[in-house]
Design a protein around this motif. Structure first.
Motif, mmCIF file in Angstrom:
data_model
loop_
_atom_site.group_PDB
_atom_site.id
_atom_site.type_symbol
_atom_site.label_atom_id
_atom_site.label_comp_id
_atom_site.label_asym_id
_atom_site.label_seq_id
_atom_site.Cartn_x
_atom_site.Cartn_y
_atom_site.Cartn_z
ATOM 1 N N THR A 148 36.838 40.811 35.416
ATOM 2 C CA THR A 148 36.160 41.840 35.094
ATOM 3 C C THR A 148 35.606 42.032 33.642
ATOM 4 N N THR A 149 35.119 43.140 33.391
ATOM 5 C CA THR A 149 34.491 43.520 31.989
ATOM 6 C C THR A 149 34.455 44.904 31.924
ATOM 7 N N TYR A 150 34.669 45.285 30.534
ATOM 8 C CA TYR A 150 34.655 46.741 30.227
ATOM 9 C C TYR A 150 34.401 46.718 28.652
ATOM 10 N N ASN A 151 33.714 47.515 27.951
ATOM 11 C CA ASN A 151 33.672 47.913 26.570
ATOM 12 C C ASN A 151 33.450 46.673 25.888
ATOM 13 N N GLY A 152 32.610 45.707 26.292
ATOM 14 C CA GLY A 152 32.448 44.284 25.525
ATOM 15 C C GLY A 152 33.525 43.251 25.590
ATOM 16 N N ILE A 153 34.188 43.431 26.641
ATOM 17 C CA ILE A 153 35.550 42.604 26.692
ATOM 18 C C ILE A 153 35.470 42.047 28.097
ATOM 19 N N ALA A 154 35.568 40.903 28.347
ATOM 20 C CA ALA A 154 35.620 40.232 29.828
ATOM 21 C C ALA A 154 36.893 39.451 30.006
ATOM 22 N N LEU A 155 37.538 39.666 31.157
ATOM 23 C CA LEU A 155 38.911 38.983 31.318
ATOM 24 C C LEU A 155 38.856 38.578 32.561
ATOM 25 N N ARG A 156 39.527 37.063 32.990
ATOM 26 C CA ARG A 156 39.460 36.338 34.296
ATOM 27 C C ARG A 156 40.715 36.223 34.620
ATOM 28 N N VAL A 157 41.333 36.491 35.883
ATOM 29 C CA VAL A 157 42.450 36.038 36.456
ATOM 30 C C VAL A 157 42.345 35.133 37.519
ATOM 31 N N VAL A 158 43.173 34.025 37.561
ATOM 32 C CA VAL A 158 42.989 33.026 38.722
ATOM 33 C C VAL A 158 44.404 32.661 39.337
ATOM 34 N N ARG A 159 44.101 32.526 40.686
ATOM 35 C CA ARG A 159 45.267 32.273 41.291
ATOM 36 C C ARG A 159 45.234 30.891 41.841
ATOM 37 N N GLY A 160 45.939 29.560 41.521
ATOM 38 C CA GLY A 160 45.642 28.220 41.936
ATOM 39 C C GLY A 160 46.815 27.576 42.238
ATOM 40 N N TYR A 161 46.842 26.219 42.619
ATOM 41 C CA TYR A 161 47.788 25.486 42.936
ATOM 42 C C TYR A 161 47.644 24.378 42.014
ATOM 43 N N ASP A 162 48.926 23.823 41.356
ATOM 44 C CA ASP A 162 48.993 22.885 40.673
ATOM 45 C C ASP A 162 49.590 21.419 41.336
ATOM 46 N N MET A 163 48.610 20.645 41.794
ATOM 47 C CA MET A 163 48.988 19.646 42.464
ATOM 48 C C MET A 163 50.055 18.571 41.721
ATOM 49 N N LYS A 164 49.992 18.493 40.495
ATOM 50 C CA LYS A 164 50.869 17.558 39.801
ATOM 51 C C LYS A 164 52.085 17.893 39.799
ATOM 52 N N TYR A 165 52.328 19.181 39.612
ATOM 53 C CA TYR A 165 53.772 19.792 39.515
ATOM 54 C C TYR A 165 54.017 20.539 41.021
ATOM 55 N N LYS A 166 53.148 20.681 41.568
ATOM 56 C CA LYS A 166 53.374 21.198 43.069
ATOM 57 C C LYS A 166 53.985 22.789 42.932
ATOM 58 N N ARG A 167 53.075 23.537 42.085
ATOM 59 C CA ARG A 167 53.494 24.992 42.437
ATOM 60 C C ARG A 167 52.336 25.626 42.173
ATOM 61 N N GLU A 168 52.387 27.028 42.673
ATOM 62 C CA GLU A 168 51.526 27.886 42.368
ATOM 63 C C GLU A 168 51.499 28.531 40.975
ATOM 64 N N MET A 169 50.243 28.864 40.597
ATOM 65 C CA MET A 169 50.078 29.310 39.274
ATOM 66 C C MET A 169 49.262 30.659 39.138
ATOM 67 N N LEU A 170 49.535 31.490 38.346
ATOM 68 C CA LEU A 170 48.817 32.831 37.967
ATOM 69 C C LEU A 170 48.278 32.567 36.633
ATOM 70 N N SER A 171 46.936 32.765 36.325
ATOM 71 C CA SER A 171 46.557 32.650 34.955
ATOM 72 C C SER A 171 45.832 33.557 34.531
ATOM 73 N N MET A 172 45.763 34.164 33.373
ATOM 74 C CA MET A 172 44.969 35.385 32.739
ATOM 75 C C MET A 172 44.310 34.839 31.370
ATOM 76 N N ASP A 173 42.846 34.782 31.417
ATOM 77 C CA ASP A 173 42.541 34.326 30.328
ATOM 78 C C ASP A 173 41.303 34.984 29.757
ATOM 79 N N VAL A 174 40.689 34.906 28.580
ATOM 80 C CA VAL A 174 39.495 35.337 27.855
ATOM 81 C C VAL A 174 38.970 34.492 26.808
#
Length: 364
Positions: free
Chosen positions: A321-347
């Motif tokens: 999502t973007t607003y006022n010149g700033i973009a943010l991403r949210v990702v929900r994925g699975y870490d196969m190495k540690y076998k856990r579901e992760m939620l990530s927020m990044d810019v």
């Protein structure tokens, strides 16, 4: 255990306004309108700088000289990727959205903003022009007046001037009656928590991310080793103990210069690159400014904050999502190495000093 069924789209749209509310420096500088294409860390993008034109006298013989706006386009590397990551298991028990906001969205937005503010305010190292006194905290109207005067001497446009002060300086400034009254007149905005008030044409703000510049250069006795004529790389004779590091301010023949990279020692000489270029005779006296808090007073066009939408990773749920010149991403994925579901927020972003002459480093 309750199923975590809140979408990344919900989280992203809730998080971005909170991130913007926590940003101070990026909201006070030039931000480019975000273009539609996605990018990744390390990509170089072309950024159109704020236009800086020069008025000339019309000559009927030669006619006009049209200025090339392309010269104000610069390449910027998207070198920062701020991220906050959490195991879904740590928040999936929160079955209502308000709890997710409290447990993840608000602290994640605050953490991202803290990192982004700190990296932006580190641009003080590009600014050679100084006011105030190293080691003395700004504490009154005279300091804001000196800051305004320093900008006047740099011919900085008076319409939009901003200052960001350290928490200690702010604690003193807020006790000045004129500033207290200015703060009462301020309007609510995304910067309301950091606003001090507008005084002498400068909008004043506080940030906990103001940098403290530490140097050992004040332990050196320095002179210019050879005459310089518009040189950016200079050789200095030195005695004593210490070093020159990026961001050090050297007063050479009465004029301030900032070190754009660490100095290199060879025997009794130090080679250092500075801005602006030096013009002085050999043996010119050189003085180093000591440790200081690097408060910033500036016009918005002095600096730029650039973000781009991040690419969507394959095989996982994501939303940008973007607003006022700033973009943010949210990702929900699975870490196969540690076998856990992760939620990530990044810019994905970068900072760039565009016109250093439009800013002053106010020492504290």
């Amino acid at each position: 255990m309750a199923k975590f069924d809140i979408s990344v789209k919900q989280i992203a749209r809730e998080a971005l306004p909170r991130l913007i509310d926590n940003l101070v420096f990026p909201n006070l500088v030039y931000k480019e309108n975000i273009e539609g294409y996605a990018a990744k860390q390390g990509d170089t993008v072309s950024v159109r700088c704020p236009v800086k034109l020069t008025a000339t006298e019309f000559d009927a013989t030669t006619g006009v000289n049209a200025e090339d706006l392309q010269k104000d386009t610069i390449d910027v590397t998207l070198d920062h990727l701020a991220t906050v990551d959490m195991q879904v298991g740590a928040i999936e028990a929160a079955c209502d959205f308000d709890s997710v906001v409290r447990m993840f969205i608000e602290p994640a937005a605050a953490a991202l903003a803290e990192k982004i503010n700190a990296e932006g305010l580190a641009l003080y190292k590009d600014i050679p022009n100084i006011a105030g006194e190293a080691g003395k905290t700004p504490a009154g109207l005279n300091d804001i007046a000196q800051a305004s005067y320093a900008l006047d001497m740099q011919k900085v446009p008076a319409g939009t001037r901003r200052a960001i002060w350290s928490p200690l300086a702010t604690s003193y400034l807020k006790q000045v009656p004129a500033i207290v009254n200015a703060e009462k007149c301020g309007s609510s905005s995304a910067l309301r928590t950091g606003a001090i008030g507008k005084v002498f044409g400068i909008e004043n703000y506080m940030s906990q991310a103001i940098c403290n510049h530490e140097t050992t250069a004040d332990g050196l006795t320095l002179t210019l080793a050879s005459a310089a004529f518009n040189f950016e790389t200079i050789n200095l004779n030195f005695t004593g103990e210490g070093a020159l590091v990026k961001g050090d301010v050297l007063i050479i023949d009465g004029k301030p210069h900032t070190c754009t990279r660490d100095g290199v020692v060879s025997g009794s000489k130090i080679t250092v690159t500075v801005y602006p270029a030096v013009t002085a005779t050999s043996d010119a006296k050189v003085a180093a400014v000591g440790n200081h808090a690097a408060n910033l007073v500036f016009h918005p066009d002095a600096f730029a904050f650039i973000t781009r939408p991040l690419q969507a990773p394959a095989g996982v749920e994501s939303y940008v999502t973007t607003y006022n010149g700033i973009a943010l991403r949210v990702v929900r994925g699975y870490d196969m190495k540690y076998k856990r579901e992760m939620l990530s927020m990044d810019v994905l972003y970068a900072f760039k000093t565009i016109y250093p002459e439009l800013a002053v480093r106010y020492l504290g």
